[in-house]
Scaffold this active site. Structure first.
Site, PDB file in Angstrom:
ATOM      1  N   CYS A 292      26.931  48.817 -26.428  1.00  0.00           N
ATOM      2  CA  CYS A 292      26.983  48.331 -25.039  1.00  0.00           C
ATOM      3  C   CYS A 292      25.664  48.542 -24.293  1.00  0.00           C
ATOM      4  CB  CYS A 292      28.119  49.008 -24.296  1.00  0.00           C
ATOM      5  SG  CYS A 292      29.695  48.809 -25.134  1.00  0.00           S
TER       6      CYS A 292
ATOM      7  N   ASN B  66      35.479  44.470 -21.220  1.00  0.00           N
ATOM      8  CA  ASN B  66      34.234  45.045 -21.726  1.00  0.00           C
ATOM      9  C   ASN B  66      33.640  44.084 -22.768  1.00  0.00           C
ATOM     10  OD1 ASN B  66      32.237  46.494 -23.021  1.00  0.00           O
ATOM     11  ND2 ASN B  66      33.446  48.357 -23.272  1.00  0.00           N
TER      12      ASN B  66
ATOM     13  N   HIS C 256      27.185  49.021 -16.808  1.00  0.00           N
ATOM     14  CA  HIS C 256      27.966  48.444 -17.907  1.00  0.00           C
ATOM     15  C   HIS C 256      29.428  48.365 -17.476  1.00  0.00           C
ATOM     16  CE1 HIS C 256      29.838  47.637 -21.632  1.00  0.00           C
ATOM     17  NE2 HIS C 256      30.242  48.877 -21.857  1.00  0.00           N
TER      18      HIS C 256
END
Ligand code: COA
Length: 347
Positions: A133, A304, A274
């Site tokens: 990520c 996500n 994020h």
């Protein structure tokens, strides 16, 4: 009163900052998402979960899922073309293409090379990076270094994922969290104060077993019976451990960025973290003393999307007019590895 970062930065490794006049400046952003929407209500029919649990624990309401025939490069290419269009440059002006992804089209060749070919970036070097990520922040950091050193003038940094192909759709602990999509940014060499002020990237591999997908590499070849029988190609996660480390690491990376530039959280115009979990974002923002209006959140729509989450959010913020020249923008990432990092920019 002590700044929220005072205690956190004490033991951090500080990299030299601003040693060259040149810096990378984002001149165009783009994003691309699958059309198919998977809502929490639909997930209720797939695994033992419910909208209320997912919403209160994560903030996610829906995510986008790639259709058959759509790949990581499908979205990466579209996002890149949109970023190039906004930047007003042609692909053959690019010197460098960096793609952050953990779901490349293939192990070989890199998906960055597929992008390079499909957008017609004839003179660009192209490579993928695996930083989960944190992939976009890692990629921006690399592009910034190439530009500061004078080796590259224009670069394309992309984060793209089709996580739905490695998510175990029978595991309610993970399948509710992830989505597919891509975001991209074109960066150009800037010789004024606008652009990337600093980047700080970190890793801590001792926690690799809290978030992983171990099937199909050299330890567990895709062809081995064990990989299939033990379902090793699926993403696995220890959610609680990841959560705790994410908040601490994102605070550290944010504070490193601010300290390196003699700034405090009150200098931040927009914080783009994020997009993993609203509770992680809220906890990080609280530690930094940031109010809600300074935090960009879109994870309710997309879940996500790993390396794609920050560039998708950046593009949405940009196109929504949330970024004005001179604004201080802080990107803050955390991901499997662990990897984490920040990029502080003057827009
Ligand atoms: N629906 C309903 N119940 C669920 C569920 C779901 N989708 N997933 C787990 N549960 C259950 C668990 O089985 C557990 O039940 P039990 O108490 O009977 O054992 C209970 O909910 C609590 O589980 P727990 O894992 O403690 O929940 P949590 O509050 O930690 O939330 C996450 C789980 C995954 C949402 C949270 O840990 C998280 O977001 N972690 C970070 C994940 C992440 O962002 N990863 C990517 C980082 S880049």
């Amino acid at each position: 009163m002590l700044s929220p970062c005072t205690n956190v930065t004490r033991n951090l490794r500080m990299l030299p900052n601003g040693y060259a006049m040149l810096r990378a400046r984002i001149i165009g952003t783009g994003s691309s998402l699958p059309n198919k929407i998977l809502t929490n209500a639909e997930l209720e029919r797939m695994v033992d979960t419910n909208d209320e649990w997912i919403t209160t624990r994560t903030g996610i309401k829906q995510r986008r899922i790639a259709a058959e025939g759509e790949f990581t490069s499908t979205f990466a290419v579209e996002a890149s073309l949109r970023a190039l269009e906004m930047a007003g440059i042609s692909a053959d002006e690019l010197d460098l293409i960096i793609l952050g992804t953990v779901t490349p089209d293939f192990p070989l060749p890199s998906t960055a090379c597929i992008i390079q070919h499909e957008i017609g970036a004839r003179k660009a070097a192209a490579f993928d990076i695996s930083a989960a990520c944190s992939g976009f922040v890692y990629g921006l950091s690399i592009a910034d270094k190439y530009i500061r050193s004078g080796i590259a003038k224009k670069a394309l940094v992309v984060g793209a994922e089709v996580l739905s192909r490695i998510v175990d759709w029978t595991d309610r602990n993970t399948c509710i969290l992830f989505g597919d999509g891509a975001g991209a940014a074109v960066v150009d060499a800037s010789d004024n104060d606008n652009g990337v002020l600093s980047t700080h990237i970190y890793s801590n591999g001792s926690f690799w077993e809290t978030l992983y997908q171990v099937g199909s590499g050299s330890r567990n070849p895709a062809t081995s019976k064990r990989t299939i029988d033990e379902r090793l190609f699926y993403l696995k996660m220890e959610g609680n451990d990841v959560f705790k480390h994410a908040v601490r690491a994102m605070e550290e990376a944010a504070c490193a960025a601010l300290s390196a530039n003699d700034m405090s959280p009150s200098d931040i115009s927009l914080f783009i973290p994020h997009q993993a979990n609203k509770r992680i974002i809220d906890a990080t923002a609280k530690r930094l003393g940031l109010t809600e209006d300074k935090v960009f959140i879109n994870l309710h729509n997309y879940g996500n999307t790993s390396a794609a989450s920050i560039p998708i959010a950046l593009d949405e913020a940009n196109r929504a007019g949330r970024l004005s020249s001179g604004d201080i923008v802080l990107l803050d990432a955390f991901g499997g590895g662990f990897t984490y990092g920040s990029a502080l920019m003057r827009w």
